[in-house]
Design a protein around this motif. Structure first.
Motif, PDB file in Angstrom:
ATOM      1  N   GLY A  47      22.891  43.880  47.706  1.00  0.00           N
ATOM      2  CA  GLY A  47      23.460  44.161  46.398  1.00  0.00           C
ATOM      3  C   GLY A  47      22.335  44.352  45.394  1.00  0.00           C
ATOM      4  N   PHE A  48      22.670  44.980  44.287  1.00  0.00           N
ATOM      5  CA  PHE A  48      21.669  45.308  43.273  1.00  0.00           C
ATOM      6  C   PHE A  48      22.206  44.945  41.904  1.00  0.00           C
ATOM      7  CE2 PHE A  48      21.468  48.131  46.847  1.00  0.00           C
ATOM      8  CZ  PHE A  48      20.144  48.062  47.208  1.00  0.00           C
ATOM      9  N   THR A  49      21.325  44.441  41.050  1.00  0.00           N
ATOM     10  CA  THR A  49      21.746  44.097  39.702  1.00  0.00           C
ATOM     11  C   THR A  49      20.595  44.288  38.728  1.00  0.00           C
ATOM     12  OG1 THR A  49      22.829  42.415  38.355  1.00  0.00           O
ATOM     13  CG2 THR A  49      21.233  41.635  39.949  1.00  0.00           C
ATOM     14  N   ALA A  50      20.970  44.581  37.490  1.00  0.00           N
ATOM     15  CA  ALA A  50      19.996  44.716  36.408  1.00  0.00           C
ATOM     16  C   ALA A  50      20.690  44.249  35.130  1.00  0.00           C
ATOM     17  CB  ALA A  50      19.533  46.164  36.264  1.00  0.00           C
ATOM     18  N   THR A  51      20.078  43.337  34.423  1.00  0.00           N
ATOM     19  CA  THR A  51      20.690  42.805  33.210  1.00  0.00           C
ATOM     20  C   THR A  51      20.348  43.681  32.013  1.00  0.00           C
ATOM     21  OG1 THR A  51      18.812  41.409  32.654  1.00  0.00           O
ATOM     22  CG2 THR A  51      20.488  40.451  34.107  1.00  0.00           C
ATOM     23  N   ARG A  52      21.063  43.472  30.929  1.00  0.00           N
ATOM     24  CA  ARG A  52      20.802  44.239  29.710  1.00  0.00           C
ATOM     25  C   ARG A  52      19.453  43.910  29.114  1.00  0.00           C
ATOM     26  NH1 ARG A  52      26.175  43.486  26.312  1.00  0.00           N
ATOM     27  NH2 ARG A  52      26.282  41.636  27.592  1.00  0.00           N
ATOM     28  N   LYS A  53      18.854  42.816  29.551  1.00  0.00           N
ATOM     29  CA  LYS A  53      17.545  42.416  29.042  1.00  0.00           C
ATOM     30  C   LYS A  53      16.476  43.474  29.351  1.00  0.00           C
ATOM     31  CE  LYS A  53      16.241  38.560  30.753  1.00  0.00           C
ATOM     32  NZ  LYS A  53      15.784  37.225  31.136  1.00  0.00           N
ATOM     33  N   ILE A  54      16.639  44.225  30.455  1.00  0.00           N
ATOM     34  CA  ILE A  54      15.611  45.202  30.805  1.00  0.00           C
ATOM     35  C   ILE A  54      15.789  46.528  30.085  1.00  0.00           C
ATOM     36  CG2 ILE A  54      15.287  44.143  33.057  1.00  0.00           C
ATOM     37  CD1 ILE A  54      16.469  46.781  34.224  1.00  0.00           C
ATOM     38  N   PRO A  76      15.872  47.917  56.706  1.00  0.00           N
ATOM     39  CA  PRO A  76      15.984  48.014  58.176  1.00  0.00           C
ATOM     40  C   PRO A  76      14.724  47.541  58.898  1.00  0.00           C
ATOM     41  CG  PRO A  76      16.815  50.009  57.163  1.00  0.00           C
ATOM     42  CD  PRO A  76      16.173  49.212  56.062  1.00  0.00           C
ATOM     43  N   LEU A  77      13.569  47.642  58.257  1.00  0.00           N
ATOM     44  CA  LEU A  77      12.311  47.242  58.896  1.00  0.00           C
ATOM     45  C   LEU A  77      11.994  45.762  58.706  1.00  0.00           C
ATOM     46  CD1 LEU A  77      10.147  50.264  57.690  1.00  0.00           C
ATOM     47  CD2 LEU A  77      11.261  49.984  59.911  1.00  0.00           C
ATOM     48  N   HIS A  78      12.300  45.218  57.518  1.00  0.00           N
ATOM     49  CA  HIS A  78      11.849  43.864  57.176  1.00  0.00           C
ATOM     50  C   HIS A  78      12.988  42.877  56.888  1.00  0.00           C
ATOM     51  CE1 HIS A  78       7.778  45.406  56.992  1.00  0.00           C
ATOM     52  NE2 HIS A  78       8.213  46.385  56.223  1.00  0.00           N
ATOM     53  N   GLY A  79      14.225  43.331  56.916  1.00  0.00           N
ATOM     54  CA  GLY A  79      15.356  42.448  56.632  1.00  0.00           C
ATOM     55  C   GLY A  79      15.706  41.587  57.829  1.00  0.00           C
ATOM     56  N   ALA A  80      16.219  40.396  57.555  1.00  0.00           N
ATOM     57  CA  ALA A  80      16.630  39.483  58.622  1.00  0.00           C
ATOM     58  C   ALA A  80      18.125  39.671  58.898  1.00  0.00           C
ATOM     59  CB  ALA A  80      16.355  38.042  58.209  1.00  0.00           C
ATOM     60  N   PRO A  81      18.505  39.913  60.164  1.00  0.00           N
ATOM     61  CA  PRO A  81      19.931  40.066  60.487  1.00  0.00           C
ATOM     62  C   PRO A  81      20.725  38.824  60.086  1.00  0.00           C
ATOM     63  CG  PRO A  81      18.558  40.724  62.340  1.00  0.00           C
ATOM     64  CD  PRO A  81      17.653  40.088  61.324  1.00  0.00           C
ATOM     65  N   GLY A  82      21.944  39.026  59.626  1.00  0.00           N
ATOM     66  CA  GLY A  82      22.798  37.919  59.223  1.00  0.00           C
ATOM     67  C   GLY A  82      22.493  37.397  57.835  1.00  0.00           C
ATOM     68  N   SER A  83      21.849  38.214  57.003  1.00  0.00           N
ATOM     69  CA  SER A  83      21.466  37.777  55.661  1.00  0.00           C
ATOM     70  C   SER A  83      22.134  38.630  54.598  1.00  0.00           C
ATOM     71  CB  SER A  83      19.948  37.885  55.476  1.00  0.00           C
ATOM     72  OG  SER A  83      19.278  37.022  56.357  1.00  0.00           O
ATOM     73  N   ASP A  84      22.289  38.032  53.426  1.00  0.00           N
ATOM     74  CA  ASP A  84      22.699  38.758  52.226  1.00  0.00           C
ATOM     75  C   ASP A  84      21.487  38.825  51.313  1.00  0.00           C
ATOM     76  OD1 ASP A  84      25.258  38.828  53.200  1.00  0.00           O
ATOM     77  OD2 ASP A  84      26.075  37.358  51.798  1.00  0.00           O
ATOM     78  N   TYR A  85      21.187  40.002  50.800  1.00  0.00           N
ATOM     79  CA  TYR A  85      20.074  40.190  49.871  1.00  0.00           C
ATOM     80  C   TYR A  85      20.600  40.712  48.552  1.00  0.00           C
ATOM     81  CZ  TYR A  85      16.770  39.900  53.775  1.00  0.00           C
ATOM     82  OH  TYR A  85      16.040  39.477  54.848  1.00  0.00           O
ATOM     83  N   VAL A  86      20.075  40.165  47.454  1.00  0.00           N
ATOM     84  CA  VAL A  86      20.353  40.703  46.128  1.00  0.00           C
ATOM     85  C   VAL A  86      19.015  41.087  45.508  1.00  0.00           C
ATOM     86  CG1 VAL A  86      21.236  40.231  43.817  1.00  0.00           C
ATOM     87  CG2 VAL A  86      22.458  39.362  45.801  1.00  0.00           C
ATOM     88  N   PHE A  87      18.920  42.346  45.101  1.00  0.00           N
ATOM     89  CA  PHE A  87      17.718  42.868  44.457  1.00  0.00           C
ATOM     90  C   PHE A  87      17.968  42.890  42.956  1.00  0.00           C
ATOM     91  CE2 PHE A  87      17.646  44.354  48.737  1.00  0.00           C
ATOM     92  CZ  PHE A  87      16.307  44.367  49.099  1.00  0.00           C
ATOM     93  N   ILE A  88      17.151  42.164  42.216  1.00  0.00           N
ATOM     94  CA  ILE A  88      17.312  42.058  40.771  1.00  0.00           C
ATOM     95  C   ILE A  88      16.170  42.807  40.097  1.00  0.00           C
ATOM     96  CG2 ILE A  88      17.493  40.493  38.809  1.00  0.00           C
ATOM     97  CD1 ILE A  88      18.338  38.320  40.859  1.00  0.00           C
ATOM     98  N   ALA A  89      16.531  43.780  39.277  1.00  0.00           N
ATOM     99  CA  ALA A  89      15.524  44.563  38.561  1.00  0.00           C
ATOM    100  C   ALA A  89      14.902  43.715  37.460  1.00  0.00           C
ATOM    101  CB  ALA A  89      16.164  45.811  37.969  1.00  0.00           C
ATOM    102  N   ARG A  90      13.600  43.881  37.279  1.00  0.00           N
ATOM    103  CA  ARG A  90      12.894  43.215  36.191  1.00  0.00           C
ATOM    104  C   ARG A  90      12.426  44.263  35.188  1.00  0.00           C
ATOM    105  NH1 ARG A  90       8.784  38.954  38.774  1.00  0.00           N
ATOM    106  NH2 ARG A  90       9.149  37.738  36.918  1.00  0.00           N
TER     107      ARG A  90
END
Length: 136
Positions: A47-54, A76-90
Protein backbone atom coordinates in the motif's frame (compact mmCIF):
# COMPACT_ATOMS: atom_id res chain seq x y z
CA UNK A 1 4.37 -17.34 -15.45
CA UNK A 2 7.75 -15.78 -14.74
CA UNK A 3 6.90 -14.19 -11.39
CA UNK A 4 6.04 -16.80 -8.73
CA UNK A 5 5.33 -14.08 -6.12
CA UNK A 6 1.81 -12.74 -6.20
CA UNK A 7 1.52 -9.08 -5.26
CA UNK A 8 -1.76 -7.46 -4.24
CA UNK A 9 -2.71 -3.99 -3.02
CA UNK A 10 -3.73 -2.96 0.49
CA UNK A 11 -6.98 -1.06 0.12
CA UNK A 12 -8.74 -0.71 3.45
CA UNK A 13 -7.84 1.38 6.48
CA UNK A 14 -7.67 -1.64 8.86
CA UNK A 15 -5.03 -3.23 6.60
CA UNK A 16 -2.91 -0.06 6.75
CA UNK A 17 -3.33 0.20 10.53
CA UNK A 18 -2.30 -3.43 10.97
CA UNK A 19 0.86 -2.85 8.93
CA UNK A 20 1.68 0.15 11.12
CA UNK A 21 1.98 -2.23 14.09
CA UNK A 22 4.85 -4.06 12.38
CA UNK A 23 8.43 -2.89 11.99
CA UNK A 24 9.37 0.18 9.99
CA UNK A 25 12.45 1.56 8.32
CA UNK A 26 13.03 5.17 7.27
CA UNK A 27 15.44 5.72 4.42
CA UNK A 28 15.90 9.10 2.74
CA UNK A 29 12.65 10.01 1.04
CA UNK A 30 10.60 6.98 2.10
CA UNK A 31 9.39 5.11 5.17
CA UNK A 32 8.54 1.45 4.68
CA UNK A 33 6.43 -0.43 7.21
CA UNK A 34 6.34 -4.24 7.19
CA UNK A 35 3.97 -6.63 8.88
CA UNK A 36 4.70 -10.35 8.80
CA UNK A 37 1.17 -11.77 8.58
CA UNK A 38 2.21 -15.31 9.64
CA UNK A 39 -0.87 -16.73 7.94
CA UNK A 40 0.93 -19.13 5.60
CA UNK A 41 -0.16 -17.16 2.52
CA UNK A 42 2.88 -16.22 0.37
CA UNK A 43 1.11 -13.21 -1.20
CA UNK A 44 2.85 -9.87 -0.70
CA UNK A 45 0.44 -6.97 -0.20
CA UNK A 46 1.56 -3.39 -0.67
CA UNK A 47 0.00 0.00 0.00
CA UNK A 48 1.04 3.60 -0.51
CA UNK A 49 0.30 6.76 1.40
CA UNK A 50 1.29 10.41 1.44
CA UNK A 51 0.06 12.95 3.97
CA UNK A 52 -0.85 16.56 3.28
CA UNK A 53 2.30 17.53 5.15
CA UNK A 54 4.39 16.81 2.04
CA UNK A 55 2.33 19.04 -0.24
CA UNK A 56 -0.86 19.49 -2.19
CA UNK A 57 -2.68 16.86 -4.22
CA UNK A 58 -0.35 17.17 -7.20
CA UNK A 59 2.76 16.60 -5.09
CA UNK A 60 1.16 13.73 -3.13
CA UNK A 61 0.00 11.98 -6.29
CA UNK A 62 3.40 12.37 -7.93
CA UNK A 63 5.10 10.95 -4.83
CA UNK A 64 2.75 7.97 -4.73
CA UNK A 65 3.21 7.29 -8.47
CA UNK A 66 6.97 7.25 -8.01
CA UNK A 67 6.70 4.94 -4.97
CA UNK A 68 4.39 2.58 -6.88
CA UNK A 69 6.89 2.32 -9.72
CA UNK A 70 9.81 1.78 -7.33
CA UNK A 71 7.85 -0.91 -5.48
CA UNK A 72 6.85 -2.58 -8.75
CA UNK A 73 10.54 -2.91 -9.63
CA UNK A 74 11.95 -3.86 -6.21
CA UNK A 75 9.34 -5.74 -4.14
CA UNK A 76 9.51 -8.92 -6.29
CA UNK A 77 13.29 -8.97 -5.73
CA UNK A 78 13.58 -7.89 -2.08
CA UNK A 79 10.13 -8.40 -0.53
CA UNK A 80 9.47 -11.15 1.98
CA UNK A 81 6.59 -13.53 1.08
CA UNK A 82 3.66 -13.35 3.49
CA UNK A 83 4.23 -9.69 4.33
CA UNK A 84 2.26 -6.47 4.09
CA UNK A 85 4.26 -3.38 3.13
CA UNK A 86 3.18 0.25 3.39
CA UNK A 87 5.28 2.83 1.57
CA UNK A 88 4.97 6.29 3.11
CA UNK A 89 6.11 9.28 1.08
CA UNK A 90 8.27 11.84 2.84
CA UNK A 91 9.03 15.46 2.05
CA UNK A 92 11.50 14.87 -0.79
CA UNK A 93 9.87 11.86 -2.46
CA UNK A 94 8.39 13.75 -5.42
CA UNK A 95 11.65 15.59 -6.25
CA UNK A 96 14.30 13.02 -5.32
CA UNK A 97 16.48 11.77 -8.17
CA UNK A 98 15.12 8.44 -9.41
CA UNK A 99 18.29 6.42 -8.69
CA UNK A 100 18.44 7.72 -5.11
CA UNK A 101 14.75 6.93 -4.56
CA UNK A 102 15.31 3.38 -5.83
CA UNK A 103 18.29 3.08 -3.50
CA UNK A 104 16.20 4.30 -0.54
CA UNK A 105 13.43 1.77 -1.24
CA UNK A 106 15.90 -1.08 -1.83
CA UNK A 107 17.84 -0.43 1.38
CA UNK A 108 14.63 -0.19 3.42
CA UNK A 109 13.30 -3.45 1.96
CA UNK A 110 16.55 -5.34 2.53
CA UNK A 111 16.84 -3.99 6.08
CA UNK A 112 13.27 -5.08 6.87
CA UNK A 113 13.90 -8.54 5.41
CA UNK A 114 16.73 -9.22 7.87
CA UNK A 115 15.64 -9.76 11.47
CA UNK A 116 17.19 -7.46 14.06
CA UNK A 117 17.70 -8.44 17.68
CA UNK A 118 20.45 -6.05 18.83
CA UNK A 119 18.31 -2.86 19.15
CA UNK A 120 15.84 -4.74 21.36
CA UNK A 121 18.68 -5.59 23.74
CA UNK A 122 19.83 -1.95 23.91
CA UNK A 123 17.02 -0.41 26.05
CA UNK A 124 17.80 -2.44 29.22
CA UNK A 125 21.27 -0.84 29.24
CA UNK A 126 19.62 2.58 29.48
CA UNK A 127 17.51 1.59 32.50
CA UNK A 128 20.19 1.74 35.29
CA UNK A 129 20.64 5.56 35.12
CA UNK A 130 16.87 5.97 35.55
CA UNK A 131 16.75 3.65 38.56
CA UNK A 132 19.84 5.32 40.06
CA UNK A 133 18.07 8.67 39.83
CA UNK A 134 15.05 7.25 41.66
CA UNK A 135 17.17 5.93 44.53
CA UNK A 136 18.61 9.37 45.35
Amino acid sequence: MTDPLKIERLKSRPQFLAAAKGVSQARGAVVVQRLDRRDGDPVIRIGFTATRKIGGAVVRNRAKRRLREAARALVPLHGAPGSDYVFIARMGTADRPWERLLDDVKSALTRLATPRTAPEDAPPASRPPTSAGQDS
